[in-house]
Design a protein around this motif. Structure first.
Motif, PDB file in Angstrom:
ATOM      1  N   TYR A  62       7.457  17.015  -4.385  1.00  0.00           N
ATOM      2  CA  TYR A  62       6.270  17.598  -5.017  1.00  0.00           C
ATOM      3  C   TYR A  62       6.592  18.135  -6.414  1.00  0.00           C
ATOM      4  CZ  TYR A  62       3.883  17.212  -0.532  1.00  0.00           C
ATOM      5  OH  TYR A  62       3.310  16.717   0.617  1.00  0.00           O
ATOM      6  N   THR A  84      -4.753   2.130  -4.341  1.00  0.00           N
ATOM      7  CA  THR A  84      -4.284   3.193  -3.448  1.00  0.00           C
ATOM      8  C   THR A  84      -2.830   2.965  -3.043  1.00  0.00           C
ATOM      9  OG1 THR A  84      -6.522   3.382  -2.545  1.00  0.00           O
ATOM     10  CG2 THR A  84      -4.739   4.396  -1.279  1.00  0.00           C
ATOM     11  N   ILE A  86       0.507   3.080  -0.827  1.00  0.00           N
ATOM     12  CA  ILE A  86       0.713   3.061   0.620  1.00  0.00           C
ATOM     13  C   ILE A  86       1.201   4.428   1.092  1.00  0.00           C
ATOM     14  CG2 ILE A  86       1.153   0.590   0.843  1.00  0.00           C
ATOM     15  CD1 ILE A  86       4.142   1.210   0.831  1.00  0.00           C
ATOM     16  N   ARG A  87       0.816   4.787   2.297  1.00  0.00           N
ATOM     17  CA  ARG A  87       1.265   6.034   2.914  1.00  0.00           C
ATOM     18  C   ARG A  87       2.230   5.770   4.063  1.00  0.00           C
ATOM     19  NH1 ARG A  87       0.287   8.935  -1.314  1.00  0.00           N
ATOM     20  NH2 ARG A  87      -1.917   8.997  -1.920  1.00  0.00           N
ATOM     21  N   ASP A  88       2.202   4.538   4.577  1.00  0.00           N
ATOM     22  CA  ASP A  88       3.090   4.191   5.683  1.00  0.00           C
ATOM     23  C   ASP A  88       4.497   3.915   5.163  1.00  0.00           C
ATOM     24  OD1 ASP A  88       0.927   4.273   7.504  1.00  0.00           O
ATOM     25  OD2 ASP A  88       0.318   2.267   6.876  1.00  0.00           O
ATOM     26  N   ARG A  89       5.405   3.751   6.101  1.00  0.00           N
ATOM     27  CA  ARG A  89       6.782   3.409   5.723  1.00  0.00           C
ATOM     28  C   ARG A  89       6.803   2.067   5.008  1.00  0.00           C
ATOM     29  NH1 ARG A  89      11.249   3.559  10.373  1.00  0.00           N
ATOM     30  NH2 ARG A  89      10.592   5.734  10.342  1.00  0.00           N
ATOM     31  N   GLN A 109       2.850   8.647  -7.065  1.00  0.00           N
ATOM     32  CA  GLN A 109       3.269   8.484  -5.672  1.00  0.00           C
ATOM     33  C   GLN A 109       4.653   9.084  -5.482  1.00  0.00           C
ATOM     34  OE1 GLN A 109       3.873   4.385  -4.660  1.00  0.00           O
ATOM     35  NE2 GLN A 109       3.690   4.698  -2.467  1.00  0.00           N
ATOM     36  N   GLN A 110       4.906   9.625  -4.320  1.00  0.00           N
ATOM     37  CA  GLN A 110       6.229  10.173  -4.020  1.00  0.00           C
ATOM     38  C   GLN A 110       7.125   9.036  -3.536  1.00  0.00           C
ATOM     39  OE1 GLN A 110       5.895  13.508  -1.346  1.00  0.00           O
ATOM     40  NE2 GLN A 110       4.561  14.637  -2.731  1.00  0.00           N
ATOM     41  N   GLN A 160      10.073   5.944   0.990  1.00  0.00           N
ATOM     42  CA  GLN A 160       9.439   4.828   0.297  1.00  0.00           C
ATOM     43  C   GLN A 160      10.275   4.546  -0.949  1.00  0.00           C
ATOM     44  OE1 GLN A 160       5.313   5.540  -0.450  1.00  0.00           O
ATOM     45  NE2 GLN A 160       4.734   5.428   1.695  1.00  0.00           N
ATOM     46  N   TYR A 243      -2.088  -0.342  -8.183  1.00  0.00           N
ATOM     47  CA  TYR A 243      -1.544  -0.583  -6.842  1.00  0.00           C
ATOM     48  C   TYR A 243      -2.298  -1.741  -6.196  1.00  0.00           C
ATOM     49  CZ  TYR A 243       1.119   3.692  -7.210  1.00  0.00           C
ATOM     50  OH  TYR A 243       2.022   4.646  -7.624  1.00  0.00           O
TER      51      TYR A 243
END
Length: 275
Positions: A62, A84, A86-89, A109-110, A160, A243
């Motif tokens: 963060y 958007t 991705i939030r998944d692995r 994105q992190q 990620q 994205y």
């Protein structure tokens, strides 16, 4: 490791007048305070985070994201995101044009960057890269298996990862052919069935009146002069991070086919924005 060179040579160096020097100070000093002040905070927080969570970093990303977003505001560069993340692995692959890519991709994105080992020794950027969890690799066939293992361990830890398959940066006006070696890690039996690879296009729009390659940083260009030129610009341009829909690794037969699909999406997206 080879670097890309332009047939058109390098842009003419910016002649710094009084106004340029003033802009460097007004933009550069707050930027330095932001980057190195937050770096100290991150390192302190990491002293607590590391023994508790190990490879996982639930807090410090963060700080990295805040720094990168704020850096564009301080420099006056407009930052735009399309699509958007991705939030998944999974992993992210992007075109590589500049040292600004680090800020552009971290701001949206992190992620954890995968970088050539030499970057760890660079003053400033190397320190930041190590502190933010960058994975350093050597693009040497003799170390391919060891690098693949490091890659897999980080993915299995839920990170990620983001890497630049071109293997070097260009002038921001093209996408170089993708190297496919690192894509092999995604086909590990422990990862293949649920891994997603998201292609991302980073597009830099030069300041009005400046050369189209203004933000590009490649070949033997030195970081310091390029940073000063960027800070000294009377007007700034913008960066757009796009994205694309993620690719399911399980739907591809091998790393070359997967890499080609990602490359085609990024190349078409950049071309559409340059035309």
């Amino acid at each position: 490791m080879s670097v890309w060179e332009s047939e058109d040579g390098y842009p003419q160096p910016l002649k710094l007048g009084v106004g340029g020097i003033v802009r460097i100070i007004l933009r550069g000093l707050p930027l330095a305070v932001l980057v190195f002040g937050c770096l100290m905070l991150l390192l302190i927080l990491r002293l607590v985070e590391k023994p508790i969570f190990g490879l996982r970093r639930p807090w410090t990303p963060y700080i990295t994201q805040f720094v990168c977003r704020t850096a564009f505001r301080l420099m006056g560069v407009r930052f735009v995101v399309q699509g958007t993340p991705i939030r998944d692995r999974g992993a992210v692959v992007a075109n590589h044009s500049s040292w600004l890519d680090i800020f552009s991709l971290n701001a949206a994105q992190q992620v954890y960057f995968v970088s050539k080992a030499e970057v760890a020794k660079w003053p400033g950027i190397g320190w930041l890269a190590k502190a933010t969890g960058t994975v350093f690799i050597r693009r040497d066939r003799r170390e391919a298996l060891a690098q693949k293992k490091i890659f897999e361990d980080r993915l299995l830890a839920g990170h990620q990862l983001l890497f630049f398959p071109e293997g070097t940066s260009s002038d921001s006006l093209r996408v170089l052919p993708f190297k496919t070696t690192l894509f092999e890690a995604f086909f590990d039996p422990r990862l293949k069935d649920y891994m997603l690879i998201q292609p991302v296009t980073v597009h830099y729009q030069a300041p009005k009146g400046a050369e189209a390659r203004f933000y590009g940083w490649w070949g033997d260009m030195e970081f310091g002069p390029h940073l000063l030129t960027t800070l000294a610009a009377p007007r700034q341009g913008r960066v757009e991070v796009v994205y694309h829909p993620p690719l399911k690794v399980a739907e591809f037969t091998n790393r070359k086919v997967l890499a080609k699909s990602a490359e085609d999406q990024i190349r078409a997206s950049l071309k559409a924005r340059l035309d």
